[in-house]
Design a protein around this motif. Structure first.
Motif, PDB file in Angstrom:
ATOM      1  N   ARG A 234       0.857  -1.312  -0.007  1.00  0.00           N
ATOM      2  CA  ARG A 234      -0.001   0.001  -0.104  1.00  0.00           C
ATOM      3  C   ARG A 234       0.915   1.373   0.151  1.00  0.00           C
ATOM      4  O   ARG A 234       0.482   2.176  -0.742  1.00  0.00           O
ATOM      5  CB  ARG A 234      -0.817   0.091   1.093  1.00  0.00           C
ATOM      6  N   TRP A 235       1.887   1.308   0.861  1.00  0.00           N
ATOM      7  CA  TRP A 235       2.768   2.590   0.969  1.00  0.00           C
ATOM      8  C   TRP A 235       3.464   2.733  -0.390  1.00  0.00           C
ATOM      9  O   TRP A 235       3.557   3.997  -0.773  1.00  0.00           O
ATOM     10  CB  TRP A 235       3.843   2.234   1.874  1.00  0.00           C
ATOM     11  N   GLU A 236       3.654   1.804  -1.232  1.00  0.00           N
ATOM     12  CA  GLU A 236       4.299   2.112  -2.652  1.00  0.00           C
ATOM     13  C   GLU A 236       3.601   2.654  -3.499  1.00  0.00           C
ATOM     14  O   GLU A 236       3.681   3.649  -4.312  1.00  0.00           O
ATOM     15  CB  GLU A 236       4.855   0.782  -3.052  1.00  0.00           C
ATOM     16  N   ILE A 237       2.093   2.025  -3.308  1.00  0.00           N
ATOM     17  CA  ILE A 237       0.976   2.658  -4.523  1.00  0.00           C
ATOM     18  C   ILE A 237       0.791   4.102  -3.903  1.00  0.00           C
ATOM     19  O   ILE A 237       0.774   4.950  -4.802  1.00  0.00           O
ATOM     20  CB  ILE A 237      -0.361   1.625  -4.202  1.00  0.00           C
ATOM     21  N   GLU A 238       0.623   4.309  -2.715  1.00  0.00           N
ATOM     22  CA  GLU A 238       0.205   5.665  -2.166  1.00  0.00           C
ATOM     23  C   GLU A 238       1.278   6.602  -2.835  1.00  0.00           C
ATOM     24  O   GLU A 238       1.165   7.744  -3.303  1.00  0.00           O
ATOM     25  CB  GLU A 238      -0.002   5.791  -0.760  1.00  0.00           C
ATOM     26  N   LEU A 239       2.514   6.094  -2.704  1.00  0.00           N
ATOM     27  CA  LEU A 239       3.871   7.005  -2.923  1.00  0.00           C
ATOM     28  C   LEU A 239       3.910   7.236  -4.477  1.00  0.00           C
ATOM     29  O   LEU A 239       4.161   8.333  -5.119  1.00  0.00           O
ATOM     30  CB  LEU A 239       5.161   6.520  -2.508  1.00  0.00           C
ATOM     31  N   THR A 240       3.378   6.067  -5.131  1.00  0.00           N
ATOM     32  CA  THR A 240       3.417   6.109  -6.716  1.00  0.00           C
ATOM     33  C   THR A 240       2.546   7.267  -7.282  1.00  0.00           C
ATOM     34  O   THR A 240       2.542   7.917  -8.064  1.00  0.00           O
ATOM     35  CB  THR A 240       3.340   4.855  -7.231  1.00  0.00           C
ATOM     36  N   ARG A 241       1.328   7.207  -6.644  1.00  0.00           N
ATOM     37  CA  ARG A 241       0.361   8.294  -6.937  1.00  0.00           C
ATOM     38  C   ARG A 241       0.889   9.409  -7.002  1.00  0.00           C
ATOM     39  O   ARG A 241       0.769  10.411  -7.912  1.00  0.00           O
ATOM     40  CB  ARG A 241      -0.709   7.984  -6.219  1.00  0.00           C
ATOM     41  N   LEU A 242       1.555   9.954  -6.021  1.00  0.00           N
ATOM     42  CA  LEU A 242       2.105  11.224  -5.829  1.00  0.00           C
ATOM     43  C   LEU A 242       2.992  11.604  -6.774  1.00  0.00           C
ATOM     44  O   LEU A 242       3.052  12.622  -7.274  1.00  0.00           O
ATOM     45  CB  LEU A 242       2.205  11.724  -4.488  1.00  0.00           C
ATOM     46  N   THR A 243       4.131  10.530  -6.867  1.00  0.00           N
ATOM     47  CA  THR A 243       5.240  10.982  -7.629  1.00  0.00           C
ATOM     48  C   THR A 243       4.974  11.027  -8.957  1.00  0.00           C
ATOM     49  O   THR A 243       5.445  11.740  -9.790  1.00  0.00           O
ATOM     50  CB  THR A 243       6.380   9.916  -7.268  1.00  0.00           C
ATOM     51  N   ALA A 244       3.890   9.881  -9.352  1.00  0.00           N
ATOM     52  CA  ALA A 244       3.495   9.922 -10.776  1.00  0.00           C
ATOM     53  C   ALA A 244       2.911  11.397 -11.499  1.00  0.00           C
ATOM     54  O   ALA A 244       3.138  11.809 -12.283  1.00  0.00           O
ATOM     55  CB  ALA A 244       2.796   8.722 -11.196  1.00  0.00           C
ATOM     56  N   ALA A 245       2.108  11.638 -10.435  1.00  0.00           N
ATOM     57  CA  ALA A 245       1.327  13.040 -10.667  1.00  0.00           C
ATOM     58  C   ALA A 245       2.441  14.381 -10.764  1.00  0.00           C
ATOM     59  O   ALA A 245       2.287  15.025 -11.932  1.00  0.00           O
ATOM     60  CB  ALA A 245       0.415  13.349  -9.625  1.00  0.00           C
ATOM     61  N   GLN A 246       3.528  14.049 -10.101  1.00  0.00           N
ATOM     62  CA  GLN A 246       4.558  15.137 -10.073  1.00  0.00           C
ATOM     63  C   GLN A 246       5.268  14.980 -11.382  1.00  0.00           C
ATOM     64  O   GLN A 246       5.716  15.962 -12.160  1.00  0.00           O
ATOM     65  CB  GLN A 246       5.448  15.072  -8.872  1.00  0.00           C
ATOM     66  N   THR A 247       5.603  13.725 -11.729  1.00  0.00           N
ATOM     67  CA  THR A 247       6.141  13.389 -13.231  1.00  0.00           C
ATOM     68  C   THR A 247       5.440  13.879 -14.145  1.00  0.00           C
ATOM     69  O   THR A 247       6.092  14.413 -15.161  1.00  0.00           O
ATOM     70  CB  THR A 247       6.698  11.884 -13.186  1.00  0.00           C
ATOM     71  N   GLY A 248       4.059  13.909 -14.235  1.00  0.00           N
ATOM     72  CA  GLY A 248       3.291  14.278 -15.140  1.00  0.00           C
ATOM     73  C   GLY A 248       3.544  15.809 -15.412  1.00  0.00           C
ATOM     74  O   GLY A 248       3.301  16.240 -16.479  1.00  0.00           O
ATOM     75  N   ARG A 249       3.606  16.666 -14.234  1.00  0.00           N
ATOM     76  CA  ARG A 249       3.965  18.005 -14.381  1.00  0.00           C
ATOM     77  C   ARG A 249       5.114  18.288 -15.000  1.00  0.00           C
ATOM     78  O   ARG A 249       5.059  19.402 -15.911  1.00  0.00           O
ATOM     79  CB  ARG A 249       3.652  18.748 -12.868  1.00  0.00           C
ATOM     80  N   VAL A 250       6.096  17.501 -14.759  1.00  0.00           N
ATOM     81  CA  VAL A 250       7.426  17.944 -15.178  1.00  0.00           C
ATOM     82  C   VAL A 250       7.307  17.417 -16.681  1.00  0.00           C
ATOM     83  O   VAL A 250       7.838  18.435 -17.525  1.00  0.00           O
ATOM     84  CB  VAL A 250       8.388  17.041 -14.744  1.00  0.00           C
ATOM     85  N   VAL A 251       6.652  16.294 -17.218  1.00  0.00           N
ATOM     86  CA  VAL A 251       6.856  15.985 -18.603  1.00  0.00           C
ATOM     87  C   VAL A 251       5.854  17.075 -19.488  1.00  0.00           C
ATOM     88  O   VAL A 251       6.260  17.457 -20.633  1.00  0.00           O
ATOM     89  CB  VAL A 251       6.229  14.611 -18.584  1.00  0.00           C
ATOM     90  N   ALA A 252       4.670  17.426 -18.741  1.00  0.00           N
ATOM     91  CA  ALA A 252       3.987  18.416 -19.687  1.00  0.00           C
ATOM     92  C   ALA A 252       4.714  19.648 -19.970  1.00  0.00           C
ATOM     93  O   ALA A 252       4.689  20.374 -20.958  1.00  0.00           O
ATOM     94  CB  ALA A 252       2.671  18.632 -18.942  1.00  0.00           C
ATOM     95  N   ARG A 253       5.560  20.180 -18.734  1.00  0.00           N
ATOM     96  CA  ARG A 253       6.015  21.717 -18.977  1.00  0.00           C
ATOM     97  C   ARG A 253       7.137  21.314 -19.807  1.00  0.00           C
ATOM     98  O   ARG A 253       7.867  22.546 -20.426  1.00  0.00           O
ATOM     99  CB  ARG A 253       6.122  22.385 -17.737  1.00  0.00           C
ATOM    100  N   ALA A 254       7.916  20.392 -19.858  1.00  0.00           N
ATOM    101  CA  ALA A 254       9.434  20.107 -20.500  1.00  0.00           C
ATOM    102  C   ALA A 254       9.235  19.993 -21.758  1.00  0.00           C
ATOM    103  O   ALA A 254      10.300  20.017 -22.720  1.00  0.00           O
ATOM    104  CB  ALA A 254      10.080  19.017 -19.746  1.00  0.00           C
ATOM    105  N   LEU A 255       8.024  19.750 -22.385  1.00  0.00           N
ATOM    106  CA  LEU A 255       8.133  19.259 -23.874  1.00  0.00           C
ATOM    107  C   LEU A 255       8.587  20.351 -24.754  1.00  0.00           C
ATOM    108  O   LEU A 255       9.287  20.073 -25.930  1.00  0.00           O
ATOM    109  CB  LEU A 255       6.453  18.960 -24.458  1.00  0.00           C
ATOM    110  N   ILE A 256       8.036  21.638 -24.578  1.00  0.00           N
ATOM    111  CA  ILE A 256       8.409  22.696 -25.197  1.00  0.00           C
ATOM    112  C   ILE A 256       9.343  23.820 -24.551  1.00  0.00           C
ATOM    113  O   ILE A 256       8.853  24.377 -23.331  1.00  0.00           O
ATOM    114  CB  ILE A 256       7.327  23.594 -25.949  1.00  0.00           C
ATOM    115  N   SER A 257      10.622  24.097 -24.944  1.00  0.00           N
ATOM    116  CA  SER A 257      11.251  24.882 -24.088  1.00  0.00           C
ATOM    117  C   SER A 257      10.943  26.464 -24.173  1.00  0.00           C
ATOM    118  O   SER A 257      10.848  26.843 -25.403  1.00  0.00           O
ATOM    119  CB  SER A 257      12.782  24.963 -24.648  1.00  0.00           C
ATOM    120  N   PRO A 258      10.935  27.175 -23.327  1.00  0.00           N
ATOM    121  CA  PRO A 258      10.597  28.654 -23.521  1.00  0.00           C
ATOM    122  C   PRO A 258      11.622  29.265 -24.577  1.00  0.00           C
ATOM    123  O   PRO A 258      11.286  30.663 -25.058  1.00  0.00           O
ATOM    124  CB  PRO A 258      10.591  29.375 -22.068  1.00  0.00           C
ATOM    125  N   ARG A 259      12.571  28.843 -24.675  1.00  0.00           N
ATOM    126  CA  ARG A 259      13.703  29.309 -25.530  1.00  0.00           C
ATOM    127  C   ARG A 259      13.298  29.380 -26.977  1.00  0.00           C
ATOM    128  O   ARG A 259      13.681  30.020 -27.843  1.00  0.00           O
ATOM    129  CB  ARG A 259      15.092  28.919 -25.327  1.00  0.00           C
TER     130      ARG A 259
END
Length: 317
Positions: A234-259
């Motif tokens: 259970r602890w691994e599933i709960e941790l994965t829920r949070l880290t996966a959502a944070q990974t989603g935020r990183v992936v979405a904003r990293a696709l296109i560089s502001p440069r």
């Protein structure tokens, strides 16, 4: 592009199954053997499959205009046709460079996953086959950036370090969730790109190769993630829920560089704000992730606080 790629099998391009794999080790081996056979039949060498010396065609896009980050914004409407195509060139290059970053992380995650497993198993053999595919893809993307003649767009310093944490400390289900985030969002976009005759032939060839080979990677990751979720504490599933959502935020904003915006004469802060508040861009991002988000919700990874984080990433409507 060589005729062999154009004649590529439609089954190889088919999307991965939604859910419900055999969760036994026997099922894992059956999947691996099928994917190994598909890899033997339908793998490509980009150096020989693509015509890297052909000049780009005048007036053609480097990415479908509807997938360019500023499409249909007030800023887009003020841009010249030439400036829009130039932005598509820089955004395609940004996606290629970001793809190399994603795949570097993915290869390390796969090696971590296989470290304690039987190296003679089909499951590990396919993981090594996938790593070989990703090496070729990274080389292909690097060559594409060079041919397009743009800067090498890199993730921000923060995202670069967050990637370092992910590849070093991710849970096993978190690793496969991160893999799917990087692969399925781009896969959705590339499936719209390779048949689009408005797009440069080289870009269409690159995306077709990637779609064919990534379809196997997606199947492998989806089925393994389902197995992992049935066995994880259970602890691994709960941790994965949070880290996966944070990974989603990183992936979405990293696709296109502001440069990329400065490269075509736009104010980066103004352009980033325009893309962030664009209803069209929001729809593109949610559609690109919809199939994946449905799958993650089905296996229990989109619940509680993580749901708010997924919405904040722009990947969940």
């Amino acid at each position: 592009m060589e005729a062999g790629l154009d004649a590529g099998p439609e089954t190889a391009v088919a999307a991965a199954p939604a859910a419900g794999p055999d969760t036994t080790l026997t099922g894992r081996e059956k999947t691996a053997e099928r994917l190994l056979a598909a890899s033997a039949r339908h793998s490509f060498d980009p150096d020989t499959e693509l015509d890297w010396a052909a000049p780009f065609e005048e007036g053609k896009w480097f990415w479908p205009p509807e997938l360019v980050s500023l499409y249909d914004t007030p800023l887009w409407k003020r841009m010249t046709p030439e400036q829009r195509i130039e932005l598509s060139r820089h955004e395609a290059a940004s996606l290629c460079a970001t793809g190399i970053w994603f795949e570097t992380i993915l290869m390390q995650l796969l090696l971590r996953h296989t470290y304690d497993l039987d190296p003679t198993s089909g499951h590990v053999r396919y993981a090594l086959t996938e790593i070989a595919d990703e090496c070729r893809h990274s080389q292909m993307f690097a060559r594409a950036v060079t041919v397009m003649g743009t800067p090498t767009y890199r993730p921000s310093r923060l995202d670069h370090h967050l990637g370092r944490v992910l590849k070093s400390a991710s849970t096993t289900p978190g690793s496969f969730t991160g893999t799917l985030l990087a692969e399925e969002i781009l896969d959705w976009m590339q499936r719209l790109t390779f048949p689009d005759e408005r797009v440069q032939p080289l870009v269409r060839g690159i995306t077709r190769i990637h779609v064919v080979e990534e379809s196997r990677h997606i199947r492998y990751a989806r089925e393994e993630l389902s197995r992992q979720m049935t066995a994880a504490p259970r602890w691994e599933i709960e941790l994965t829920r949070l880290t996966a959502a944070q990974t989603g935020r990183v992936v979405a904003r990293a696709l296109i560089s502001p440069r990329v915006y400065a490269s075509v004469g736009l104010d980066p802060a103004q352009a980033v704000a325009a893309a962030r508040t664009s209803p069209h861009r929001r729809e593109v991002m949610t559609q690109s992730a919809k199939r994946l988000m449905d799958f993650l919700a089905e296996i229990g990874l989109v619940r509680g606080p993580s749901r708010r984080m997924w919405r904040a990433s722009g990947l969940l409507a």
